[in-house]
Structure formats: structure tokens, C-alpha cells
Design an enzyme around this catalytic site. Structure first.
Site, PDB file in Angstrom:
ATOM      1  N   SER A 431       0.826  -1.205   0.000  1.00  0.00           N
ATOM      2  CA  SER A 431       0.000   0.000   0.000  1.00  0.00           C
ATOM      3  C   SER A 431       0.865   1.262   0.000  1.00  0.00           C
ATOM      4  CB  SER A 431      -0.885  -0.010   1.247  1.00  0.00           C
ATOM      5  OG  SER A 431      -1.940   0.914   1.127  1.00  0.00           O
ATOM      6  N   PRO A 432       0.375   2.357  -0.591  1.00  0.00           N
ATOM      7  CA  PRO A 432       1.118   3.619  -0.520  1.00  0.00           C
ATOM      8  C   PRO A 432       1.318   4.048   0.925  1.00  0.00           C
ATOM      9  CG  PRO A 432      -0.648   3.752  -2.146  1.00  0.00           C
ATOM     10  CD  PRO A 432      -0.856   2.476  -1.381  1.00  0.00           C
ATOM     11  N   GLN A 510       1.454   6.817  -7.112  1.00  0.00           N
ATOM     12  CA  GLN A 510       0.230   7.487  -6.668  1.00  0.00           C
ATOM     13  C   GLN A 510       0.453   8.987  -6.763  1.00  0.00           C
ATOM     14  OE1 GLN A 510      -1.040   8.078  -2.450  1.00  0.00           O
ATOM     15  NE2 GLN A 510      -2.596   6.529  -2.933  1.00  0.00           N
ATOM     16  N   TYR A 591      -7.110  15.124   0.995  1.00  0.00           N
ATOM     17  CA  TYR A 591      -6.219  15.914   0.154  1.00  0.00           C
ATOM     18  C   TYR A 591      -7.033  16.617  -0.927  1.00  0.00           C
ATOM     19  CZ  TYR A 591      -2.737  13.390   2.817  1.00  0.00           C
ATOM     20  OH  TYR A 591      -2.002  12.878   3.857  1.00  0.00           O
ATOM     21  N   ARG A 639      -7.880   6.051  -5.674  1.00  0.00           N
ATOM     22  CA  ARG A 639      -8.108   5.817  -4.239  1.00  0.00           C
ATOM     23  C   ARG A 639      -9.144   6.810  -3.748  1.00  0.00           C
ATOM     24  NH1 ARG A 639      -4.196   4.544   0.913  1.00  0.00           N
ATOM     25  NH2 ARG A 639      -4.361   2.497  -0.060  1.00  0.00           N
ATOM     26  N   ARG A 733       1.196  -1.449   7.136  1.00  0.00           N
ATOM     27  CA  ARG A 733       2.030  -1.723   8.305  1.00  0.00           C
ATOM     28  C   ARG A 733       2.681  -3.109   8.279  1.00  0.00           C
ATOM     29  NH1 ARG A 733      -1.896   1.767  10.084  1.00  0.00           N
ATOM     30  NH2 ARG A 733      -1.173   3.551  11.296  1.00  0.00           N
TER      31      ARG A 733
END
Length: 785
Positions: A431-432, A510, A591, A639, A733
């Protein structure tokens, strides 16, 4: 009760909280402590028996408004863990229960003419009336005062040392003190009714009926050699359309028996004080106040489809009795009880909520292949997984895998998946993850090692962090960019390494713009906190700061929107030349583009604000512009935050429409995240807690999805993929903890086939290290694992 409760055979007993077993020395007050229990259900009665047994000089009284033989529902299922606690705390009650339990192992799922059986689950049940009789007898033998057909006096807290409110989901004790216990009650979408049939099912049976009015389901299980509980459930609108609201009690029974005549073998149904109702989830901020404490459904409820109501109440009683004996005073004991039970109950409620919502939305899964539908049902609560279902019933799980297309011995996570011209060798995505380790937007040696190590680790797709399209679009001074040629060359160094050293691994970029969440400190210096100096001006959909301490952004003008769209386009062009295999547009987490999508952050009154279609306009313009320069054979994903976790924000329904809009514009998959849009969010964290949003989008739109959010084990990945809840799983993680997570997942499953490529220098480590004797026999599987 209905669900997948497991029971372990003797000798493999669980480790439920255990109350002391021996009577305690006489208490020190001049008079024996007086305990009042409101509610004569299993939890209240068992608490009474335990407390009287532990201290015979106590005066324990149970107040029950109904008659002794009045009960709602028919069968009760208890897990072996709970039985282990009962056996330890009161062997007399345990022995009586053992004489009446009926046990079975199988679950039957009947859907569209197919009948699937999955074995090895292990259940034990008995009649609810019989359970109450056992507890009544035990209480009387111990000297508990049982007062039936009697309302509890309102002043019990003044006349007793302890009041235990076990008065059920409609607890008058709780409701009379709402400001103290602070309950939150959620009413759900389905109607259901508890019924019984005078024969014993030979398995736990789930049967789906697709009627002209909508989908209905039956949950049935035996509780005696000649009797079964039958629960009929359907959504409110189906219940209304089918006319149940106009039927009397007998007409409802007859209608249900006719709908499920195959399951019942033409036999009738009977009722026991049952009526159609809707399930309510009860959560309390506090479980005690003064000398009054909540227990069982008064404190919490868990949907019947996982069968934990009586189990939780009995375990509450065990824990409360233990805490009262262990702690030096009542306030400390009640706090210890709450501290011990709340996390356990919260975990159970999360599982119950997942199961409840699965049945509420059953209609979205009806077109799944038969074995996958059955697997999806069995794993709906996320407590039963691919691995433990395979251990319980390898034959059934093998059939699901074959239908899915897994070659023999291949875990679902190692099957390939195609997005446009890109074939991913397995279903794992790194994952980013923002690293905040760049200088002037330039990725350096850290990024080469970070992304290179994870590419070597076996995942099919490795994603960069959010790469910013302009200097002022950075989140922090440490964020990377693609707004100049030097940055593009640095990224090409990384993509070249990935392609040369890990053939078959794809690397994606991304692209995003920070919007109102920019000009902040590095994460470890203060997440989302503004820089102490050197701040740059921010822009956003509307002039709303992320938090009071953050800078207020300028609302973007039409001309500035055009400039930013061109920045995204230029960054995408550079990304293509840098050799990225996939591009993801970041429209999540508050964002810039996410700020346009959410009504909480977009207050514009022009063509880019207002309705969802207008809020989508600018993000779609950016997407179209990027798609225009991005190579046609390379996929693009988006996303999104599927919910803002805040009132008035983006809803799950909005998320479906957002996904549908991007799919119509050519998105190849939706990366489904949640939240981080507004500072006042209230996320509902838990294992795989974001996957239901991906699941919904996948089934309602047909577009492939990437699931994220607390997916931590390869068993979770296999389960989600095989159930059809997602197409790819992105893990963050776990890949920080172990860059070679995917390779290690293969080794732990004993798999070394297609979808797994060990780099040649690492090949010698492809076998999991052995510890201890290598010839030791494998442990036998016990039910309930």
C-alpha cells in the site's frame, strides 16, 4: 441464536474468565451484604447462583416481572469456552447442562437449488426453558430468593449493597439513567421472528428464499432431539411488501412455513410469545454507576446470527463474580469488571455487526457462484477464515478453491489478476505509505532501498507514497514529487531496479496534491501540525482549515483549477517516462481532490460544488486529463475515502456512485480506503474494518477493487479474495514490519508455485526454518480452533 459458534471437545477446553470455585470466608460487615438482581434471564440467574455460592451469607434476590416459564425464543447455544468457565465455577450447573445438550458439527447452506454442507464446526445447544429450569433449581438450592411476576422496586440501590441490572435489551434500569450510562442504540434494517419446529435439523441450516417480494432467509438449528429453533428474517421493505404487517400471529406462522416448506419438510411452525421485531445493537459508555451495574443485553447486544447473546451474559456473570471476590472494594471491582469485559464485548460486537450487515445486504451476493456464496456466508463475521475452515473441512474448502480457479495446492492469494494490459502475479499490494524522507521532492537512496526491498519481498504490486504534482502541493517538506525532470530521473532509477531485480513485480505511482492538509510537519514531529516556520500558501476546494491550528486555504479559482489539472497531467507524463506500470489518482484522505468530493469540505456554489455530480466534476476532469497522456495499455486506479466517518459527510452510498463515475471514465480499479477527511471523524476501527466498503462497491458496480485497512494476515487475504469481497489486498504496516511479507506468507503456507518468485540470492531462505524436532507428529486439530 444463529451463527457459527464453535465447541471444543472435552480435553481441549477454552480459557474463559473463571470465577473462584470455593465459598469465601464470611464477610466483615455486621449484616450480610444484600444483592438485588433485576431480570431472571440466564445472565441474571447465573450471577445470582455464583454470588450466593461464593458467599453463602449474602442475601441475593432476583426480581423477574414474568412467570418462571415465560421466555422468548427456544434454543440456546453456548460455546465450549463458556462451558469451561461454568464447569470451573459451578460443576453442579455444568453437569446438569451436559445431560441436556444436543451436539452437531455440520452447517447446511441451501441457495438456488444447491445444497452445500460444511462440517467440523461443533455446536452444542439446549432449550432455553430447560436452561432456566436448571438455573432456577440451582438458585433455590443455594438459597437465592426468586421473585417472579414482580416488578423490581425503584429504590433497590438505596436498600441493597449491589444492584445488578440484567433486565435485557429494553432495560428500564439503563433507560431511567440514560445520562449516567450513556447508551447508544442502533436499530437495523431487517425484521425477524423467533419460531420453532417439532423436529430436529441434522445441521445448522441457512436457507435462502427469493420471493416475488424480495429475499428472505431461514436460520435453523436443533436444540432438542425433537425440536429446532427457526428464525425467519428479511429486510423491512420485503416484510412490508409481503404483507406480514397485516397478518395475525397464526397467519405469519403459516406464511413462513409455506415459504420454507422444503426446509421444514412440510411441517408447521409454532411460536412462543414471539412477534416480528427489528434487532437493536446496544452499546453503553459506562456499565456501572454507584452500586448499580449492567449485565448482559442491558449492557450490550450482539446479533443473533453469531449466537453470542446468552454466551456474553453468562461470561459477564463469571467476570463480575470474579472481580467482586478479587478486588478490595465495590467501586474497584465494578471498574475491573468493566475494564475486563468491554474489549471482549467490543470484539464480539464488531463480528456481530459484520454478520448482521451481511444478512441485511444478502441480495448483493445472490449471483455469486454457489460454492463462493456458501464460503462468503460462512466467513461473513471474519471470525471464521479460509485457514480454519480448511482445517475443519478440507473437502468443502477445496471445492470452493476449485470453483474460484485455484490450481491444486495454490492459496487464493497467489492466483493472478489482470488490470488492462498488466497481469499481476498474485493479489498482494504494498500500500502507498508516506515516508517523508525526500529533499526538495527528490526521492533518494532511502526510497530506492525502501521500495526495492518490498519489491524483492514478493508482492505483485508495489506502490509509491503519494507523489506530489507541485511544490506547493506537498504535505510536508519531506514529500516526494514529480514536478520536474530531475525527480523523474530519480524515480526511473527506482523503477529500473524493480524491473531488473524482481521480474514480474509491478511498481505503481500514486499522484496527489495535499490541498488544505499541506505545509505541515513531518509525521513523527507532529502529524497534521503546521510548520513552525517556512509555511507555503494552501489552496483547496473551499476556504476551510483542516483544524483550527492549520492554515486557512484559498478557494481555488477557475484559472487555478486549470493550472492544477495541467500539473497532474505533466506529472503523469513524467511518471510514464519514468517507467511506472500503474498510476493511481489520490482522491482520498482529505487531500485536494478528496476535498472536492466531500460535502464537509466542498462548500462551493459554482459548477464544482453542491450535488455529488458537481463535486465529482473536477476530480473527473483531472482523471480524464491524465488518462489522455497515460499509456493506454497501462492501468489507472483511483483511491477514495468511502466514508468520512462523520455526520453529513461522504456516505457509503455516495462512495458507490463515486466509484461508478470513475469506472465510466476508464478507471480500472478503485482503491477503497476511508476517512482522514475531517479532523472530527469517528472511525470504527477493527480487523479488516474498511473491507465492507470495498465489498459493496465491487458487487454494486462490477468494477475491481483494492481492499485496505487492518488486513494483517495471509489468512485474511485468502479469505477476502476467496469470498469475493475484493480483488486485491493492499497492506501497509505489515510491510513496514516485514518487507518480505508475501514471500514469508508463501513459506508459512508451504507454497512455492506460480505467483511466488524468490530472488536468486534469497532462494536458500525459501524454506521456513525448523524449530525443535522435525519428526514430531503434527498436533491434532480440535474443534473450535
Amino acid at each position: 441464536m444463529a451463527g457459527t459458534v464453535t465447541v471444543t471437545p472435552p480435553g481441549a477446553r477454552g480459557t474463559a474468565r473463571q470465577a473462584p470455585t470455593d465459598p469465601q470466608p464470611p464477610t466483615t460487615p455486621s449484616h450480610p451484604p444484600r444483592i438485588a438482581i433485576i431480570g431472571g434471564g440466564p445472565g441474571g440467574l447465573y450471577a445470582a447462583a455464583l454470588l450466593k455460592r461464593l458467599a453463602p451469607d449474602r442475601e441475593v434476590t432476583v426480581w423477574e416481572r414474568n412467570a418462571p416459564d415465560t421466555t422468548f425464543g427456544f434454543g440456546v447455544v453456548l460455546s465450549d469456552e463458556t462451558l469451561g468457565g461454568i464447569e470451573h465455577a459451578d460443576p453442579v450447573v455444568y453437569a446438569a447442562l451436559q445431560q441436556d445438550f444436543i451436539r452437531w458439527d455440520d452447517i447446511d447452506i441451501v441457495h438456488r437449488g444447491t445444497h452445500h454442507t460444511s462440517g467440523g464446526h461443533g455446536f452444542a445447544a439446549l432449550g432455553r426453558k430447560r436452561l432456566l429450569e436448571i438455573l432456577h433449581t440451582r438458585c433455590r438450592d443455594l438459597g437465592v430468593h426468586l421473585r417472579f411476576r414482580t416488578e423490581a422496586p425503584p429504590d433497590l440501590a438505596d436498600t441493597h449493597d449491589l444492584v445488578i441490572a440484567a433486565d435485557g435489551v429494553n432495560s428500564t434500569t439503563r433507560e431511567s439513567r440514560r445520562q449516567l450510562f450513556r447508551p447508544h442504540v442502533t436499530t437495523h434494517r431487517c425484521r425477524y421472528i423467533w419460531l420453532a419446529a417439532d423436529f430436529a435439523f441434522d445441521a445448522f441450516r441457512f436457507e435462502i428464499a427469493e420471493t416475488e417480494h424480495g429475499v428472505m432467509q431461514l436460520h435453523g438449528y436443533p436444540y432438542a432431539p425433537d425440536a429446532s429453533t427457526v428464525i425467519v428474517e428479511m429486510r423491512e421493505e420485503v416484510w412490508q411488501a409481503a404483507g406480514f404487517a397485516e397478518l395475525d400471529a397464526q397467519e405469519s406462522l403459516d406464511r413462513c412455513a409455506k415459504i420454507f416448506t422444503d426446509a421444514l419438510g412440510g411441517r408447521p411452525l409454532r411460536s412462543n410469545n414471539s412477534a416480528w421485531t427489528t434487532f437493536r445493537t446496544v452499546v453503553n459508555a459506562h456499565w456501572s454507576h454507584g452500586n448499580t451495574v449492567l449485565l448482559g443485553d442491558a449492557a450490550h447486544t450482539a446479533h443473533f446470527s453469531i449466537g453470542s447473546g446468552t454466551k456474553l451474559a453468562v461470561e459477564d456473570a463469571l467476570a463480575l463474580a470474579a472481580c467482586l471476590e478479587e478486588q478490595p472494594d465495590l467501586p474497584t471491582a465494578l471498574q475491573a469488571y468493566e475494564d475486563e469485559r468491554k474489549p471482549v464485548v467490543a470484539s464480539t460486537q464488531r463480528a456481530a455487526r459484520a454478520s448482521l450487515e451481511w444478512f441485511e445486504n444478502l441480495g448483493r451476493y445472490l449471483d455469486q457462484p454457489p460454492h463462493q456464496f456458501a464460503f462468503n456466508l460462512l466467513t461473513r463475521s471474519r471470525r471464521v477464515t479460509h485457514d480454519n475452515l480448511r482445517l475443519r473441512d478440507a473437502h468443502f474448502t477445496g471445492a470452493v478453491e476449485r470453483e474460484f480457479g485455484c490450481p491444486p495446492g495454490t492459496p487464493p492469494m497467489f492466483t493472478p489478476f489482470r488490470l488492462r494490459g498488466l497481469t499481476l502475479r498474485n493479489r498482494v499490494v504494498v500500500s502507498p505509505m508516506d515516508m517523508y524522507s525526500a529533499t526538495d521532492g527528490l526521492p533518494g537512496d532511502f526510497h530506492l532501498v525502501h521500495l526495492g526491498a518490498r519489491a524483492l519481498g514478493g508482492a505483485a504490486l508495489v506502490m509509491t507514497e503519494m507523489v506530489c504534482v507541485s511544490e506547493e502541493g506537498r504535505i510536508t517538506p519531506g514529500c516526494t514529487g514529480l514536478y520536474n525532470g530531475k525527480q523523474a530521473e530519480a524515480w526511473k532509477r527506482i523503477t529500473d531496479f524493480v524491473h531488473a531485480q524482481t521480474p514480474g513485480t509491478a511498481i505503481g505511482v500514486q499522484l496527489g496534491h495535499s490541498g488544505r492538509k499541506g505545509s505541515t510537519k513531518l509525521m513523527w514531529d507532529g502529524m497534521d501540525e503546521p510548520l513552525p516556520d517556512g509555511n507555503w500558501p494552501l489552496v483547496a476546494a473551499s476556504a476551510l482549515p483542516y483544524a483550527p491550528a492549520n492554515q486557512t486555504p484559498r478557494e481555488l479559482t477557475r484559472a487555478q483549477l486549470t493550472d492544477i489539472r495541467e500539473q497532474f497531467t505533466a506529472a503523469a507524463w513524467r511518471a510514464a517516462r519514468a517507467g511506472f506500470d500503474l498510476l493511481e489518482l489520490h482522491c482520498a484522505h482529505g487531500y485536494l481532490l478528496s476535498g472536492f468530493l466531500s460535502p464537509l469540505t466542498n462548500h462551493r456554489t459554482d459548477a464544482y460544488g453542491g450535488t455529488l455530480a458537481k463535486r465529482l466534476r473536477f476530480p473527473l476532469e483531472v482523471f480524464d486529463a491524465i488518462r489522455g497522456v497515460w499509456p493506454d495499455e497501462r492501468p489507472m486506479t483511483v483511491r477514495i475515502s468511502a466514508t468520512d466517518w462523520a455526520d453529513g459527510g461522504t456516505s457509503a452510498e455516495d462512495a458507490v456512485e463515486i466509484a461508478r463515475a470513475f469506472a465510466a471514465h476508464g478507471a480500472d480499479a478503485i482503491d477503497v480506503s476511508t476517512g482522514q477527511v475531517v479532523a472530527e471523524e469517528r472511525p470504527e476501527f477493527g480487523r479488516s474494518y474498511q473491507t465492507p466498503f470495498a465489498d459493496r462497491i465491487r458487487h454494486e458496480t462490477g468494477i475491481p477493487v483494492i481492499a485496505v485497512g487492518a488486513i494483517s494476515s495471509w489468512d485474511d487475504v485468502n479469505s477476502l479474495i476467496l469470498a469475493g469481497r475484493t480483488d486485491l489486498c493492499a497492506l501497509a504496516r505489515p510491510h513496514l514490519y516485514d518487507p518480505h511479507w508475501t514471500l514469508h506468507a508463501a513459506a508459512e503456507q508451504g507454497y512455492d508455485g506460480p505467483g511466488v518468485t524468490w530472488p536468486a540470492p534469497y532462494r536458500a531462505g525459501s524454506r521456513r526454518p525448523q524449530t525443535g524436532r522435525t519428526d514430531a507428529p503434527k498436533p491434532r486439530l480440535t474443534l473450535g480452533t
